[in-house]
Design a protein around this motif. Structure first.
Motif: not given
Length: 429
Positions: A214-224, A364-371, A384-390
């Motif tokens: 689950r990714r919802r708000d960037g509250s958890v750092d996924f760089n583990k 990937g890294k959570y970026y507020q606002g997306g861009r 390095n964001g949360i990417i889905w290129a298609t």
């Protein structure tokens, strides 16, 4: 002078009375040392004064001398005073006016300096007043929060997180056993040594999705690191409001336990609130000995596009081939298993099934606002964001993502949930 006049008067008086009969004699007269054998008659007094006259005159002369000396001193003092007065007047006349001008100028400079100091202090006072006002507003907010917390604390507390009582080897089996409420359940896959907690999405039709990420708000750092991705991290909650990675080992045990393959569904929400998904059939995660390799048979469908198959970014003809994810081992910053000469997980800030490097990256890294931009990406400058290129470009990071799995016999050919009996004769698992 007065004494002398008295003495002369007495002497004259004695001369006038010397031929007269002494009628002032009395038998009761007592002689004294001052007048000899005589009683103090007028002439006796005159004799006494005459005898002491030289002494008195000597004293008078000495008094005259003292008086003259005092007069001379007084005159000298007067002359000194006059001299000092004249000296002061002369000094005032002889002093140059420039000295007073200079003193006046110095005084004006002091006044200006004090005025500047006062202005600066007034500015500081104004800033302090602004700070005080801001602190007062903050204190008011904190008081309101305290009131809210106090009201919340008055509500009865639950000692433990509510965990549903039904168990099974996955969420679909739990749903098959009658569960109709989404929440936390214990599952125990066939090869698992002990049960573990998962969040199950269960709907009214009896479909049970086991949620893996689950990714919802960037509250958890996924760089583990490797161990953290293996065991899982983040927080499981009964209301499904938290972020987490269930763990590679648990994903392996869940996805490889049954003869009926699983569907992996990836759901995403962008920053405009648009929702899309992508489904992959026969999803499996290999064991740790194979570095938790990701495999699937084919793209099952969805409206987000097949980013796992790679994407042609236009940088190189081999982009699509080197950004596909099927068959890739899992990589982290401390365990590099990708096809790139560098470390994709380290450059892109999180563990994933990296190739060289990715067209999809849900950790990937959570970026507020997306861009975001290359500059925002930090040291390496890669996407390095949360990417889905298609769906969106590599410089757009998703707002929410979910990875979840369900047995394929709960899906129809069109990708919609279907009755179990309608899929190739496969029964419940």
């Amino acid at each position: 002078m007065v004494i002398l006049q008295v003495a002369i008067s007495l002497f004259a008086l004695c001369s006038l009375t010397s031929a007269q009969t002494r009628g002032d004699y009395s038998e009761t007269c007592v002689p004294s040392d001052g007048f000899g054998k005589y009683c103090p008659t007028t002439c006796g007094v005159a004799d006494y004064l005459q005898r002491y006259r030289p002494v008195v005159e000597t004293d008078l002369d000495r008094l005259y001398d003292i008086l003259e000396e005092i007069t001379n001193l007084t005159k000298g003092t007067e002359e000194k005073v006059v001299y000092m007065r004249d000296s002061a007047t002369h000094a005032k006349k002889s002093v140059s006016p420039d000295i007073y001008i200079k003193k006046s100028s110095n005084m004006l400079e002091d006044i200006l300096r004090f005025e500047r100091s006062i202005i600066e202090q007034e500015s500081q006072i104004y800033e302090l007043e602004q700070l005080l006002s801001a602190n007062e507003k903050r204190m008011l907010q904190l008081k309101q929060m305290a009131i809210q917390l106090e009201q919340k604390c008055q509500q009865p507390c639950e000692d433990t997180v509510k965990i549903q009582p039904i168990t099974g080897k996955d969420c679909q089996e739990i749903a098959n056993r009658g569960a109709r409420t989404s929440g936390l359940y214990f599952v125990k896959p066939a090869a698992a040594k002990e049960q573990f907690l998962v969040y199950c999405e269960i709907d009214s039709t009896g479909s049970g999705w086991t949620v893996l990420q689950r990714r919802r708000d960037g509250s958890v750092d996924f760089n583990k690191n490797w161990i953290q991705f293996k065991e899982g991290f983040g927080y499981l909650s009964p209301d499904d409001t938290t972020e987490y990675w269930l763990g590679n080992e648990k994903m392996h045990l869940l996805s490889t336990q049954s003869s009926i393959p699983y569907i992996l569904r990836i759901e995403m929400v962008d920053w405009d609130g648009v929702r899309k998904h992508a489904d992959y059939a026969m999803f499996k995660v290999g064991p740790e000995a194979d570095m938790y390799r990701l495999t699937y048979a084919y793209y099952y469908g969805g409206d987000a596009g097949d980013a796992f198959d790679g994407f042609d970014f236009g940088d190189d003809p081999s982009d699509k081939f080197y950004t596909s994810h099927n068959g890739m081992q899992f990589s982290t910053s401390d365990k590099d298993n990708d096809k790139y000469q560098g470390n994709c997980a380290k450059q892109d800030g999180s563990g994933w099934w990296m190739n060289r490097c990715h067209a999809a990256h849900l950790n990937g890294k959570y970026y507020q606002g997306g861009r975001y931009t290359e500059k925002d990406a930090g040291q390496y400058g890669y996407d390095n964001g949360i990417i889905w290129a298609t769906w969106h470009s590599r410089w757009y990071s998703m707002k929410e993502t979910t990875m979840k799995m369900i047995p394929i016999n709960r899906m129809s050919v069109t990708g919609q949930q279907a009755n179990v009996k309608n899929f190739g004769g496969l029964g419940d698992i």
